[in-house]
Design a protein around this motif. Structure first.
Motif, short mmCIF file in Angstrom:
data_model
loop_
_atom_site.label_atom_id
_atom_site.label_comp_id
_atom_site.label_asym_id
_atom_site.label_seq_id
_atom_site.Cartn_x
_atom_site.Cartn_y
_atom_site.Cartn_z
N ILE A 109 0.83 -1.21 0.00
CA ILE A 109 0.00 0.00 0.00
C ILE A 109 0.87 1.26 0.00
O ILE A 109 0.63 2.21 -0.76
N ILE A 110 1.88 1.28 0.86
CA ILE A 110 2.75 2.45 0.94
C ILE A 110 3.47 2.70 -0.39
O ILE A 110 3.55 3.83 -0.87
N VAL A 111 3.98 1.64 -0.99
CA VAL A 111 4.76 1.79 -2.22
C VAL A 111 3.89 2.14 -3.41
O VAL A 111 4.24 2.99 -4.24
N HIS A 112 2.72 1.51 -3.52
CA HIS A 112 1.90 1.65 -4.73
C HIS A 112 0.76 2.64 -4.63
O HIS A 112 0.22 3.06 -5.65
N ASN A 113 0.37 3.04 -3.41
CA ASN A 113 -0.87 3.81 -3.29
C ASN A 113 -0.76 5.14 -2.57
O ASN A 113 -1.68 5.96 -2.68
N LEU A 114 0.30 5.35 -1.81
CA LEU A 114 0.40 6.57 -1.01
C LEU A 114 1.46 7.51 -1.55
O LEU A 114 2.61 7.11 -1.77
N TYR A 115 1.05 8.77 -1.74
CA TYR A 115 1.95 9.80 -2.26
C TYR A 115 1.71 11.09 -1.49
O TYR A 115 0.62 11.31 -0.96
N GLY A 116 2.72 11.93 -1.44
CA GLY A 116 2.54 13.19 -0.73
C GLY A 116 3.55 14.23 -1.18
O GLY A 116 4.64 13.90 -1.67
N VAL A 117 3.17 15.49 -1.01
CA VAL A 117 4.04 16.62 -1.36
C VAL A 117 3.90 17.69 -0.29
O VAL A 117 2.79 17.97 0.16
N ASP A 118 5.01 18.26 0.13
CA ASP A 118 4.96 19.35 1.11
C ASP A 118 6.09 20.32 0.83
O ASP A 118 7.19 19.93 0.45
N ILE A 119 5.82 21.59 1.03
CA ILE A 119 6.82 22.62 0.79
C ILE A 119 7.89 22.63 1.87
O ILE A 119 9.00 23.12 1.66
N GLU A 120 7.57 22.06 3.04
CA GLU A 120 8.54 21.96 4.13
C GLU A 120 9.23 20.60 4.05
O GLU A 120 8.60 19.57 4.23
N GLU A 121 10.53 20.62 3.79
CA GLU A 121 11.26 19.36 3.63
C GLU A 121 11.20 18.52 4.90
O GLU A 121 11.11 17.29 4.84
N GLN A 122 11.24 19.17 6.06
CA GLN A 122 11.18 18.43 7.31
C GLN A 122 9.87 17.65 7.43
O GLN A 122 9.84 16.53 7.96
N ALA A 123 8.79 18.24 6.93
CA ALA A 123 7.49 17.56 6.99
C ALA A 123 7.50 16.27 6.17
O ALA A 123 6.88 15.27 6.56
N THR A 124 8.18 16.28 5.04
CA THR A 124 8.24 15.06 4.22
C THR A 124 9.03 13.97 4.93
O THR A 124 8.67 12.79 4.85
N GLU A 125 10.09 14.36 5.64
CA GLU A 125 10.88 13.36 6.37
C GLU A 125 10.07 12.76 7.52
O GLU A 125 10.15 11.57 7.79
N ILE A 126 9.30 13.60 8.20
CA ILE A 126 8.45 13.11 9.29
C ILE A 126 7.39 12.16 8.75
O ILE A 126 7.09 11.12 9.36
N ALA A 127 6.81 12.49 7.59
CA ALA A 127 5.79 11.64 6.99
C ALA A 127 6.36 10.25 6.67
O ALA A 127 5.72 9.23 6.93
N LYS A 128 7.56 10.23 6.10
CA LYS A 128 8.19 8.94 5.79
C LYS A 128 8.46 8.14 7.06
O LYS A 128 8.24 6.92 7.10
N LEU A 129 8.92 8.82 8.09
CA LEU A 129 9.20 8.15 9.36
C LEU A 129 7.92 7.55 9.94
O LEU A 129 7.91 6.41 10.44
N ARG A 130 6.82 8.29 9.89
CA ARG A 130 5.55 7.80 10.42
C ARG A 130 5.08 6.54 9.67
O ARG A 130 4.55 5.61 10.26
N LEU A 131 5.30 6.51 8.36
CA LEU A 131 4.92 5.34 7.58
C LEU A 131 5.77 4.14 7.95
O LEU A 131 5.28 3.00 8.05
N PHE A 132 7.06 4.38 8.17
CA PHE A 132 7.95 3.29 8.58
C PHE A 132 7.56 2.75 9.95
O PHE A 132 7.58 1.54 10.19
N LEU A 133 7.20 3.65 10.87
CA LEU A 133 6.78 3.22 12.20
C LEU A 133 5.51 2.38 12.12
O LEU A 133 5.33 1.42 12.89
N LYS A 134 4.62 2.74 11.21
CA LYS A 134 3.40 1.95 11.02
C LYS A 134 3.74 0.54 10.55
O LYS A 134 3.16 -0.45 11.01
N LEU A 135 4.70 0.43 9.64
CA LEU A 135 5.13 -0.88 9.16
C LEU A 135 5.67 -1.74 10.31
O LEU A 135 5.32 -2.91 10.47
N VAL A 136 6.52 -1.12 11.12
CA VAL A 136 7.13 -1.85 12.24
C VAL A 136 6.06 -2.28 13.25
O VAL A 136 6.11 -3.38 13.81
N ALA A 137 5.08 -1.41 13.48
CA ALA A 137 4.03 -1.71 14.46
C ALA A 137 3.19 -2.91 14.05
O ALA A 137 2.56 -3.56 14.90
#
Length: 259
Positions: free
Chosen positions: A1-29
């Motif tokens: 789902i993450i690879v094929h279905n979820l996409y995002g764009v943000d003008i704040e680079e830090q926000a994009t890094e946090i979004a990726k981290l949250r997705l990884f944490l979901k995978l681990v959980a």
């Protein structure tokens, strides 16, 4: 789902890094004791840093820019411009195939992405982005041959070309679902970049322009979910926005939440 279905764009680079981290944490959980741990997916091409509102979103916008079409008239040498658009189309299809392979490799059991594969894809995308930045800068009155001014414009406007970076999705009509919490900022307060060709700029608020952009990125039968002020549907000042999302069928009258 993450690879094929979820996409995002943000003008704040830090926000994009946090979004990726949250997705990884979901995978681990989701892991259960004893589960084999597969390598985390590389979603740098799914979650992107850039300005949602500055850049070419559709094939039509991109073609007009490359062909030099202004007000329905073709400027310059038509043959050369046609050749340029044909060349970009070929490059887009190629990079789309590279990206699809990049995704497939990751979801296969034991799949592996080499740094060379990733670098090659990043280079292909960058070259196409720079080609479109060249055309877009001219629309903003910036001479792209003046390196210092061109780089300054890119730094302030952070253009993101949806038709390049999410080519396969946009070439197939856009996104099925768009969700967001757009900034509630008066356009008069946005001083680091400028916007053009947005009808909802007349509303005077950034969130209205974001919703207009969403209407362009959405599939004809797609759905959106935005957290926006009640002014979006209740004031005459936002009539332009109301016309945009009514025409695009963006609002489901059965379920509408405003804050």
């Amino acid at each position: 789902i993450i690879v094929h279905n979820l996409y995002g764009v943000d003008i704040e680079e830090q926000a994009t890094e946090i979004a990726k981290l949250r997705l990884f944490l979901k995978l681990v959980a989701l892991l259960e004791p004893g589960d084999d741990i597969e390598p985390l997916p590389d979603i740098d091409f799914n979650i992107r840093h850039g300005n949602t509102l500055v850049g070419y979103a559709t094939a039509d916008e991109t073609e007009k820019a490359v062909r030099g079409t202004v007000g329905g008239k073709l400027v310059g040498q038509a043959t050369l411009l046609n050749d340029a658009w044909d060349e970009i189309n070929i490059r887009l299809v190629k990079v789309g195939e590279e990206y699809n392979n990049f995704q497939i490799q990751q979801v296969q059991r034991g799949g592996h992405i080499s740094s060379a594969d990733k670098e090659a894809l990043a280079d292909s995308l960058h070259d196409l982005e720079e080609t479109l930045n060249y055309h877009l800068a001219k629309e903003y009155g910036v001479d792209p041959t003046k390196t210092a001014k061109f780089e300054k414009w890119k730094s302030s406007h952070q253009p993101f070309h949806w038709y390049v970076d999410f080519f396969s999705l946009m070439a197939n009509g856009g996104f099925d679902v768009i969700v967001g919490n757009p900034p509630y900022v008066q356009l008069s307060e946005v001083t680091n970049y400028s916007l053009s060709k947005y009808a909802c700029a007349a509303c005077g608020n950034l969130y209205a322009v974001v919703m207009e952009r969403a209407a362009v990125l959405l599939q004809p039968d797609g759905r959106t979910g935005f957290i926006v002020p009640v002014s979006a549907i209740s004031t005459d000042g936002y009539r332009t926005l109301q016309e945009v999302y009514s025409a695009a069928s963006m609002i489901d009258p059965r379920a509408c939440l405003m804050v």
